[in-house]
Design an enzyme around this catalytic site. Structure first.
Site, PDB file in Angstrom:
ATOM      1  N   HIS A 114       0.831  -1.208   0.000  1.00 23.10           N
ATOM      2  CA  HIS A 114       0.000   0.000   0.000  1.00 23.10           C
ATOM      3  C   HIS A 114       0.860   1.250   0.000  1.00 23.10           C
ATOM      4  O   HIS A 114       1.907   1.299   0.635  1.00 23.10           O
ATOM      5  CB  HIS A 114      -0.963   0.027   1.196  1.00 23.10           C
ATOM      6  CG  HIS A 114      -0.312  -0.252   2.514  1.00 23.10           C
ATOM      7  ND1 HIS A 114       0.044  -1.529   2.910  1.00 23.10           N
ATOM      8  CD2 HIS A 114       0.037   0.555   3.534  1.00 23.10           C
ATOM      9  CE1 HIS A 114       0.595  -1.491   4.105  1.00 23.10           C
ATOM     10  NE2 HIS A 114       0.615  -0.229   4.513  1.00 23.10           N
ATOM     11  N   HIS A 154       0.914   5.008   1.144  1.00 23.61           N
ATOM     12  CA  HIS A 154       0.278   5.991   2.023  1.00 23.61           C
ATOM     13  C   HIS A 154       0.355   7.372   1.380  1.00 23.61           C
ATOM     14  O   HIS A 154       1.414   7.769   0.866  1.00 23.61           O
ATOM     15  CB  HIS A 154       1.045   6.117   3.351  1.00 23.61           C
ATOM     16  CG  HIS A 154       1.026   4.936   4.251  1.00 23.61           C
ATOM     17  ND1 HIS A 154       0.173   4.833   5.322  1.00 23.61           N
ATOM     18  CD2 HIS A 154       1.790   3.809   4.278  1.00 23.61           C
ATOM     19  CE1 HIS A 154       0.415   3.702   5.979  1.00 23.61           C
ATOM     20  NE2 HIS A 154       1.384   3.063   5.366  1.00 23.61           N
TER      21      HIS A 154
HETATM   22  P1  5GP Z   1       1.729  -0.025   7.382  1.00 26.68           P
HETATM   23  O1  5GP Z   1       2.147   0.112   8.812  1.00 26.68           O
HETATM   24  O2  5GP Z   1       1.579  -1.489   7.013  1.00 26.68           O
HETATM   25  O3  5GP Z   1       2.566   0.740   6.415  1.00 26.68           O
HETATM   26  O4  5GP Z   1       0.321   0.645   7.297  1.00 26.68           O
HETATM   27  C1  5GP Z   1      -0.891  -0.030   7.515  1.00 26.68           C
HETATM   28  C2  5GP Z   1      -1.957   1.024   7.501  1.00 26.68           C
HETATM   29  O5  5GP Z   1      -3.206   0.379   7.442  1.00 26.68           O
HETATM   30  C3  5GP Z   1      -1.950   1.892   8.761  1.00 26.68           C
HETATM   31  O6  5GP Z   1      -1.825   3.256   8.380  1.00 26.68           O
HETATM   32  C4  5GP Z   1      -3.290   1.585   9.419  1.00 26.68           C
HETATM   33  O7  5GP Z   1      -3.848   2.724  10.031  1.00 26.68           O
HETATM   34  C5  5GP Z   1      -4.121   1.085   8.251  1.00 26.68           C
HETATM   35  N1  5GP Z   1      -5.145   0.134   8.622  1.00 26.68           N
HETATM   36  C6  5GP Z   1      -5.040  -0.930   9.453  1.00 26.68           C
HETATM   37  N2  5GP Z   1      -6.213  -1.602   9.527  1.00 26.68           N
HETATM   38  C7  5GP Z   1      -7.063  -0.959   8.698  1.00 26.68           C
HETATM   39  C8  5GP Z   1      -8.440  -1.190   8.351  1.00 26.68           C
HETATM   40  O8  5GP Z   1      -9.101  -2.123   8.793  1.00 26.68           O
HETATM   41  N3  5GP Z   1      -9.001  -0.317   7.459  1.00 26.68           N
HETATM   42  C9  5GP Z   1      -8.292   0.729   6.948  1.00 26.68           C
HETATM   43  N4  5GP Z   1      -8.951   1.542   6.091  1.00 26.68           N
HETATM   44  N5  5GP Z   1      -7.016   0.990   7.266  1.00 26.68           N
HETATM   45  C10 5GP Z   1      -6.403   0.147   8.132  1.00 26.68           C
END
Ligand code: 5GP
Ligand code: ZN
Length: 146
Positions: free
Chosen positions: A100, A102
């Site tokens: 993903h 951001h």
């Molecule tokens: P990472 O730490 O993997 O780069 O980011 C994961 C992102 O996914 C975080 O910014 C977190 O807030 C978001 N996230 C986690 N669970 C969910 C969810 O159930 N729905 C949505 N829309 N975002 C989520």
């Protein structure tokens, strides 16, 4: 992938406030935003790392990201700048193992306010979910400018 939260969003098994969708990608509001208007762009197919998609798809990921950033700026959310971020792998604090991008809206002087949320994100705890109504209303404003 059955227990992947982002695959569940793609399949409609989990709710999300969607801002953009095509056959290969979907963009939606981060449920635990680092700042107001924080969006995520993901490929619909389950890939964990950036090097699992080809160059054409990588270019499309960033091209959609760029479109969403322009819409976030027009959506009257007070956006002055953006952090584009991919936590590519566990060692880089990737907590959701589905690739993903951001798109984190920024305004001058907002870093101090975001520090507790950044620490919660790195820990994978995330903190409190923003309400669906708020996320839907922000998504609608962003979509209006896409
Ligand atoms: P990472 O730490 O993997 O780069 O980011 C994961 C992102 O996914 C975080 O910014 C977190 O807030 C978001 N996230 C986690 N669970 C969910 C969810 O159930 N729905 C949505 N829309 N975002 C989520
Ligand atoms: Zn997945």
């Amino acid at each position: 992938m059955t227990d992947c939260i982002f695959c569940k969003i793609v399949d409609g098994q989990e709710a999300a406030s969607v801002v953009y969708e095509d056959e290969e990608f979907i963009a939606f509001m981060d449920a635990f935003p680092l700042t107001e208007g924080h969006c995520l762009v993901i490929p619909k197919a389950h890939h964990v790392r950036l090097d699992e998609i080809n160059a054409k798809k990588r270019a499309k990921l960033f091209s959609i990201g760029h479109k969403v950033i322009k819409a976030q700026k027009k959506a009257e959310l007070g956006v002055q700048g953006t952090n584009l971020l991919i936590n590519d792998g566990k060692a880089a604090n990737q907590t959701v193992p589905h690739l993903h991008l951001h798109l984190i809206p920024r305004a001058s002087g907002d870093l101090i306010k975001s520090i507790p949320r950044i620490l919660l994100h790195i820990s994978g705890l995330f903190g409190f979910k923003t309400s669906r109504a708020t996320l839907d209303s922000q998504a609608e404003k962003i979509t209006d400018h896409l």
